[in-house]
Design an enzyme around this catalytic site. Sequence first.
Site, PDB file in Angstrom:
ATOM      1  N   TYR A 104      -9.269  -8.609   3.285  1.00 27.95           N
ATOM      2  CA  TYR A 104      -9.063  -8.295   4.774  1.00 27.95           C
ATOM      3  C   TYR A 104      -7.174  -8.686   4.833  1.00 27.95           C
ATOM      4  O   TYR A 104      -6.294  -9.147   3.964  1.00 27.95           O
ATOM      5  CB  TYR A 104      -9.423 -10.076   3.948  1.00 27.95           C
TER       6      TYR A 104
ATOM      7  N   TRP B 103      -4.000  -8.465   8.528  1.00 23.40           N
ATOM      8  CA  TRP B 103      -3.709  -7.859   9.635  1.00 23.40           C
ATOM      9  C   TRP B 103      -3.047  -6.312   9.551  1.00 23.40           C
ATOM     10  O   TRP B 103      -3.068  -5.670  10.820  1.00 23.40           O
ATOM     11  CB  TRP B 103      -3.249  -8.994  10.858  1.00 23.40           C
TER      12      TRP B 103
HETATM   13  P1  PGD Z   1      -0.391 -10.993   6.582  1.00 19.25           P
HETATM   14  O1  PGD Z   1       0.817 -11.169   6.513  1.00 19.25           O
HETATM   15  O2  PGD Z   1      -0.406 -10.363   8.269  1.00 19.25           O
HETATM   16  O3  PGD Z   1      -1.356 -11.897   6.541  1.00 19.25           O
HETATM   17  O4  PGD Z   1      -3.771 -13.437   6.873  1.00 19.25           O
HETATM   18  P2  PGD Z   1      -2.633 -11.389   6.848  1.00 19.25           P
HETATM   19  O5  PGD Z   1      -3.301 -11.397   5.408  1.00 19.25           O
HETATM   20  O6  PGD Z   1      -3.275 -10.686   7.854  1.00 19.25           O
HETATM   21  O7  PGD Z   1      -0.759  -9.828   5.579  1.00 19.25           O
HETATM   22  C1  PGD Z   1      -0.718  -8.292   6.176  1.00 19.25           C
HETATM   23  C2  PGD Z   1       0.262  -7.796   4.785  1.00 19.25           C
HETATM   24  O8  PGD Z   1      -0.111  -6.632   5.139  1.00 19.25           O
HETATM   25  C3  PGD Z   1       2.117  -8.020   4.857  1.00 19.25           C
HETATM   26  O9  PGD Z   1       1.747  -8.137   3.387  1.00 19.25           O
HETATM   27  C4  PGD Z   1       1.969  -6.467   5.075  1.00 19.25           C
HETATM   28  O10 PGD Z   1       3.402  -6.223   4.301  1.00 19.25           O
HETATM   29  C5  PGD Z   1       0.847  -6.005   4.785  1.00 19.25           C
HETATM   30  N1  PGD Z   1       1.292  -4.448   5.168  1.00 19.25           N
HETATM   31  C6  PGD Z   1       1.711  -4.756   6.354  1.00 19.25           C
HETATM   32  N2  PGD Z   1       1.394  -2.564   6.796  1.00 19.25           N
HETATM   33  C7  PGD Z   1       1.047  -2.007   6.155  1.00 19.25           C
HETATM   34  C8  PGD Z   1       0.682  -1.023   6.175  1.00 19.25           C
HETATM   35  O11 PGD Z   1       0.668   0.589   6.589  1.00 19.25           O
HETATM   36  N3  PGD Z   1      -0.105  -0.359   4.565  1.00 19.25           N
HETATM   37  C9  PGD Z   1      -0.331  -1.613   3.667  1.00 19.25           C
HETATM   38  N4  PGD Z   1      -0.542  -0.622   2.076  1.00 19.25           N
HETATM   39  N5  PGD Z   1      -0.085  -2.647   3.744  1.00 19.25           N
HETATM   40  C10 PGD Z   1       0.609  -3.755   4.875  1.00 19.25           C
HETATM   41  C11 PGD Z   1      -3.706 -13.752   8.135  1.00 19.25           C
HETATM   42  C12 PGD Z   1      -4.506 -14.899   8.337  1.00 19.25           C
HETATM   43  O12 PGD Z   1      -4.191 -16.108   7.698  1.00 19.25           O
HETATM   44  C13 PGD Z   1      -5.306 -15.487   9.408  1.00 19.25           C
HETATM   45  S1  PGD Z   1      -4.898 -13.495  10.479  1.00 19.25           S
HETATM   46  C14 PGD Z   1      -5.558 -17.078  10.316  1.00 19.25           C
HETATM   47  S2  PGD Z   1      -5.668 -16.421  11.427  1.00 19.25           S
HETATM   48  C15 PGD Z   1      -5.040 -17.630   9.580  1.00 19.25           C
HETATM   49  N6  PGD Z   1      -4.203 -18.898   9.716  1.00 19.25           N
HETATM   50  C16 PGD Z   1      -4.521 -19.794   8.437  1.00 19.25           C
HETATM   51  C17 PGD Z   1      -4.144 -21.615   9.029  1.00 19.25           C
HETATM   52  O13 PGD Z   1      -4.157 -21.303  10.064  1.00 19.25           O
HETATM   53  N7  PGD Z   1      -3.517 -22.050   8.167  1.00 19.25           N
HETATM   54  C18 PGD Z   1      -3.651 -21.744   7.239  1.00 19.25           C
HETATM   55  N8  PGD Z   1      -3.178 -22.614   5.956  1.00 19.25           N
HETATM   56  N9  PGD Z   1      -3.903 -20.393   6.680  1.00 19.25           N
HETATM   57  C19 PGD Z   1      -4.603 -18.951   7.540  1.00 19.25           C
HETATM   58  N10 PGD Z   1      -4.341 -18.276   7.296  1.00 19.25           N
HETATM   59  C20 PGD Z   1      -4.987 -16.828   7.391  1.00 19.25           C
END
Ligand code: PGD
Length: 775
Positions: free
Chosen positions: A115, A117
């Site tokens: 999972y 983004w």
């Molecule tokens: P990101 O930081 O976007 O968080 O959680 P999510 O795991 O989506 O992580 C994406 C990762 O992908 C980053 O480390 C980035 O460096 C990596 N990445 C980017 N591009 C690439 C690529 O091309 N290749 C590879 N291999 N990696 C890449 C988000 C999630 O967190 C979401 S959507 C929600 S809504 C939640 N919200 C909450 C909340 O409201 N409160 C708490 N306490 N926790 C939450 N967690 C949730």
Amino acid sequence: MPSKPARRLLPHLSHWGAFGVRVEGGAIVGVEGHRDDPEPSPLLRNIASAAHHPSRVAQPLVRRGWLERGPGPDDRRGADEFVALPWTEALDLLARELERVRTRFGNAAIFGGSYGWASAGRFHHSQSQLHRFLNCIGGYTRSVNSYSIGASEVLLPHVVGSLGEVRLRATTWKAILEHTELIVAFGGMALKNSSVSPGGVTRHTLRGNQREAARRGLRVELFSPLRDDLAPELNASWHAIVPGTDTAVMLALAHTLVTENLHDRAFLARYTTGFERFREYLVGDKDGVPKDAEWAERISSIAASEIRALARRMAAARTLVTVSWSLQRARHGEQPVWMGIALSALLGQIGLPGGGFGHGYGSMADVGAPTVSLRLPFLPQGLNAVESFIPVARIADMLLHPGEPFDYNGQRLDYPDARLVYWAGGNPFHHHQDLNRLRRAFARPDTIVVHEPYFTAMARHADFVLPATTSLEREDFGAGNNDRYLIAMHRALDPYGEARDDYAIFRELAGRLGVEPAFSEGRSPREWLEHLYERWRMQLVERDVRVPAFAEFWANGDVELPVSSDDHTLFDRFRADPDGRRLATPSGRIEIFSERVDGFGYDDCPGHPAWLEPEEWLGGPRAKQFPLHLIANQPSTRLHSQLDAGDHSRASKIRGREPIRIHPIDAAARGIRDGDIVRVWSDRGACLAGAVLSEDVRPSVVQLSTGAWFDPEDPHTPGSLCVHGNPNTVTVDRGTSRLAQGSTGQHALVELERFDGELPPIRAFDPPGLVTAAL
Ligand code: PGD
């Protein structure tokens, strides 16, 4: 000396906006929002500084303990050193391990949910690449639903037939501005969240729409513990509600409507089912508890007189009831969503221009935008031969309890025994709750593989860390839902160190596992882009939409897509023709009572919306020990954990720590002053944060956004203090209910105190220790 003229702007796209990037001497020297964006996101200010930040992963690494002892459970994950290996050796080792796991335990033992983004871009989308690869080698255990909107994804099909209509055909801002007189916003419509949309956004319009709403005199009632969940321009009335009690207030509004005969009986009879069963609960026929305004006041702290007066105003005006996504990211998160729909149904305005129900205004940039109903180009993922899955937020349960049963949406299933966990494009040490428990869970599998551009805590907990390029280092194209442009994403920078595209990594692994032709179909990334684009262009011709050929699109940098509707109201078509446009629910109508959900027999999600006391709230017994309610919401200076290393995000920190907002009364009671460092704790863990005193948070509430990179002071010690301020150290790892099993990360009860000790250094952005041990 005159400086060299800057090169042209290269078009690009991120989840936080389309932009142009100017590059000189291999570095980014300028970033500009898209020409059609009225308010480019401030998150763009992170891009240049994050691009080559020292926290990038430069070479393939394998964890020392894994190399020394081979695959197996290991609680040193997250505290171990890494050994740098040449790509060929790292990929040979990994291919052998994938082969071992799938032949010995079967493909269900590979957890590929992954999972997250990732980055914008339709071809290099990490999860699509991973899933396509794993499907080529026989499949994987997947995850379903999202952290964003997990409760609604499962609930809404039972209540209104699907999430899709609510999500992508929400009442547009044009309809709101023209017709709506009153918005009752539960959870608000925060501007900060409207910076982003999954897959990209070209036009940021929420602030402009809110300004226009204020100019036209639209009244807004905000129910939230945080005043700034609505822009000040809107002059909203702020009802500083006890967190997690919105359902009780909505029930009381409904109670007033019903007892004062203000509800729309004709609408309920024609378009809904189950009102009678719900009414019995509402008036207290069975439990002897009328859900009236006085009852709700005792729970929510909102005055009964305010609730009654508002119910009358709602019945007298064209009213839109909105519920933010954050409300369902909490225990019993299904209830405020279901109750918001029931309340709108009682008002009888669902489907009338500008009236009814809305979900996620201000949760995502695309909600309320004009619709572009075209399917976008995408990378086919193939078919998964494995059936096993988990609800996405149950990852730690799966790893800690293989083989044990769990409930989900009417099914009783068993957790698979995941031996190999493969992650690309996500950061569970950002998104999951109770990170100390997650660390215990990640000690269990035989092998963890991560592709990452950055040394996130997830990368630190892996056995294989394979350096991935960022989107700026490759070619792609992309667009978000309902966005007006497909954007060409030109390569702006060379790959950092030895980083490779996810596609290139999987192609190499596919070669070693004998499935390269099926995975790559013989195409280079550029050939894939042309192929996917041209196939899409042909499909558009059949719908009478013309877009230029790939070469012209690429040279132009974007292509504008036709808007199919910019002035509609959610469920207007159902209202106009309830028989021809039956909803996909068992009754074909809005289900205020659901026989199906009732039949599941879940005490934490009964057959109609209800107030269910959460374990963690200010009115419960645990508040004696933990008297502050933490709101762990989305950050305003980065996207989740992405860009936390960027200048804009780091400028918001206090002595390097994530800011936590505290009401002055609560701060004074603890001797805390603005700018102090505080220790925040629950019985799950603790973190440091920097105090910001603010009257925009309700007393007894503190707010600490998600996304500060997890930074345990001593990674060798279980439960060690996070010195940086990641709120998931203190949140609870428990599903919304047995129905949806969604994430409940938004809320937790905590206590805090001033931290007077010596401040530990922040090491989250430093690469971990490397050793040069030979194999
Ligand atoms: P990101 O930081 O976007 O968080 O959680 P999510 O795991 O989506 O992580 C994406 C990762 O992908 C980053 O480390 C980035 O460096 C990596 N990445 C980017 N591009 C690439 C690529 O091309 N290749 C590879 N291999 N990696 C890449 C988000 C999630 O967190 C979401 S959507 C929600 S809504 C939640 N919200 C909450 C909340 O409201 N409160 C708490 N306490 N926790 C939450 N967690 C949730």
